[in-house]
Motif scaffolding. Structure first.
Motif, mmCIF file in Angstrom:
data_model
loop_
_atom_site.group_PDB
_atom_site.id
_atom_site.type_symbol
_atom_site.label_atom_id
_atom_site.label_comp_id
_atom_site.label_asym_id
_atom_site.label_seq_id
_atom_site.Cartn_x
_atom_site.Cartn_y
_atom_site.Cartn_z
ATOM 1 N N LYS A 53 0.913 -1.166 -0.021
ATOM 2 C CA LYS A 53 0.017 -0.016 -0.022
ATOM 3 C C LYS A 53 0.798 1.094 -0.021
ATOM 4 O O LYS A 53 0.646 2.267 -0.658
ATOM 5 C CB LYS A 53 -0.738 -0.046 1.084
ATOM 6 N N LEU A 56 2.300 1.569 -3.743
ATOM 7 C CA LEU A 56 1.597 2.195 -4.389
ATOM 8 C C LEU A 56 1.319 3.719 -4.471
ATOM 9 O O LEU A 56 0.724 4.082 -5.330
ATOM 10 C CB LEU A 56 0.159 1.559 -4.252
ATOM 11 N N VAL A 106 -5.219 -5.361 -0.798
ATOM 12 C CA VAL A 106 -4.152 -5.495 -1.769
ATOM 13 C C VAL A 106 -4.868 -6.356 -2.800
ATOM 14 O O VAL A 106 -4.777 -7.560 -2.583
ATOM 15 C CB VAL A 106 -3.051 -5.637 -1.258
ATOM 16 N N GLN A 127 -3.500 -4.529 -8.771
ATOM 17 C CA GLN A 127 -4.405 -3.616 -9.255
ATOM 18 C C GLN A 127 -4.554 -2.396 -8.467
ATOM 19 O O GLN A 127 -4.518 -2.448 -7.240
ATOM 20 C CB GLN A 127 -5.645 -4.264 -9.630
ATOM 21 N N THR A 128 -4.588 -1.244 -9.213
ATOM 22 C CA THR A 128 -5.031 -0.132 -8.889
ATOM 23 C C THR A 128 -5.956 0.663 -9.441
ATOM 24 O O THR A 128 -6.861 0.087 -10.275
ATOM 25 C CB THR A 128 -3.607 0.841 -8.795
ATOM 26 N N ARG A 130 -5.765 2.600 -11.397
ATOM 27 C CA ARG A 130 -5.295 2.810 -13.170
ATOM 28 C C ARG A 130 -5.713 1.729 -13.838
ATOM 29 O O ARG A 130 -5.649 0.372 -13.257
ATOM 30 C CB ARG A 130 -3.869 3.247 -13.274
ATOM 31 N N GLY A 133 -2.392 -1.123 -13.827
ATOM 32 C CA GLY A 133 -2.032 -1.646 -12.517
ATOM 33 C C GLY A 133 -0.453 -1.525 -12.224
ATOM 34 O O GLY A 133 0.252 -0.915 -13.105
#
Length: 444
Positions: A53, A56, A106, A127-128, A130, A133
């Motif tokens: 986290k 990211l 996450v 994965q985010t 966006r 990722g």
């Protein structure tokens, strides 16, 4: 020789058990390692989730670089790994890792193992918000337990225990088979002589199937020996009883007055009586060859025996020649039967081959060799095995005198002495070769 000794039922059973145990150990080890990894994965997720986290928050770059706080020198990447790689997303440990990370916020949808620079690294796609990722790579956690000296000692002791138990099991199964094979060889070497029954307790501890096999063979051997003894006694008795009336017929024929009217009849009677007498003599020799005791301590000079036999034929030197050393001793061999073997081989060469005939006696390693070479055309292909049977004749028209017992007697004697008889057609003519062991082991 070493490969022949290793290729045995005992070694096959031992190797089969060792391979089976090794496979079981490998399967058990794989299960233990899998369960170990399943137990450790949630702990990795507990440590990695907050670090992921935090990483990211930094935007991914196209030039990989270390991410502060991530273990194992983790780096962020803008794309998937290149070079040799293996997707392990669906593997049990990877699935547990994904679930544990998802429970901590996450989301990982792909996990790869790659070797882009010669080192094994773990790649995870997080994965985010966006679309593409973020990829992270780092040193893969150890999936195998650490090998220590105590592990080596334990594994070595395990192998010794398994090998010992397998050896005992294989020996228990093959031991009775080996003893049964030894008894078969002893019975075969003893010929028709009566062999003692197996000693008490010979198959103690053996599987019941092997005990039944040994019992069945003992009964079969005893029945065959009884049949051979009865056959030999019958043949010897009939042959002996026939000689008395034949002698009287010959005597009566010879006592008839010699006149021109009965001369041809007397000659025919005498000739047929002699023929029957020789046939009976061949019968008795055949019986003697199969029943004479071979468990002797006699030493026979094979070269001297061959010289005596060749001299009895009274043939001139170009017709019959002998090549033999001064002395060639055979231990534990009956001289009477060896004399008959040489006589039959030479007689067979004169009857069915062509002169000149050469008799060779020599030592070849641990064997004594008797060769009788004639200038004939040899045996037809495939007839050698048939002519070794009693009363078998190579001359179907019976134009050559004989009873078909010469080679049968020779083959029977040579086989009982542990040798072998062979036929070969070479550039010098047809060759009959008898190979006998110089030192025959005693019957056990």
């Amino acid at each position: 020789m070493i490969l022949a000794r290793l290729d045995s039922l005992f070694m096959r059973l031992l190797l089969a058990q060792l391979v089976l145990v090794l496979c079981c150990v490998m399967i058990f080890g794989w299960l233990v390692i899998t369960e170990r990894n399943l137990l450790q994965v949630p702990q990795f997720a507990e440590v990695w989730a907050p670090l992921y986290k935090r990483a990211l928050v930094e935007p991914p770059t196209r030039h990989p670089g270390p991410v502060m706080g991530l273990p194992g020198g983790y780096q962020s990447h803008a794309g998937p790994p290149h070079g040799p790689r293996l997707e392990v997303t669906g593997w049990p440990s990877a699935k547990v890792l994904r679930e544990a990370l998802a429970a901590r916020g996450v989301v990982v949808d792909q996990i790869w193992v790659a070797i882009p620079d010669g080192r094994l690294r773990l790649w995870t796609h997080v994965q985010t918000g966006r679309a593409d990722g973020v990829w992270f790579s780092g040193r893969a956690p150890s999936v195998l337990p650490r090998w220590t000296g105590r592990t080596t000692v334990t594994f070595g002791l395990l192998l010794l225990v398994v090998a010992g138990v397998s050896w005992l099991f294989a020996r228990r199964v093959t031991g009775p088979l080996h003893r049964l094979r030894t008894r078969m060889l002893v019975h075969a070497e003893a010929g028709n002589a009566s062999a003692p029954p197996p000693p008490a307790g010979l198959n103690r501890g053996a599987p019941p199937e092997l005990v039944q096999m040994d019992t069945a063979y003992t009964q079969l051997a005893q029945r065959l020996q009884r049949n051979e003894r009865e056959r030999a006694l019958l043949l010897a008795g009939v042959s002996h009883d026939l000689r008395s009336p034949l002698s009287r017929i010959r005597l009566a024929a010879e006592m008839l007055p010699e006149t021109s009217d009965n001369h041809d009849g007397v000659v025919a009677i005498t000739r047929n009586v002699d023929h029957a007498d020789r046939l009976i003599g061949s019968f008795l020799e055949f019986v003697r060859a199969s029943t004479l005791d071979l468990d002797l301590e006699d030493e026979v000079d094979l070269a001297a025996t061959a010289r005596q036999v060749v001299a009895r034929f009274e043939q001139p030197l170009p017709v019959l020649r002998l090549a033999a050393p001064e002395r060639l001793a055979l231990r534990r061999a009956p001289g009477l039967l060896l004399d008959r073997v040489i006589v039959n081989l030479i007689d067979n060469a004169f009857k069915h081959g062509r002169t000149p005939v050469l008799v060779e006696v020599l030592a070849d390693g641990d064997d004594a060799v008797i060769r009788v070479i004639d200038a004939g055309v040899g045996l037809p292909p495939g007839d050698a095995e048939n002519l070794l049977q009693a009363f078998a004749r190579g001359d179907a028209s019976r134009s050559v005198p004989g009873f078909g017992l010469g080679l049968a007697i020779a083959h029977q004697v040579i086989t009982r002495l542990g040798g072998r008889l062979s036929f070969e057609l070479g550039s010098t003519g047809h060759r009959v070769q008898a190979r006998l062991p110089l030192q025959r082991p005693p019957l056990r």
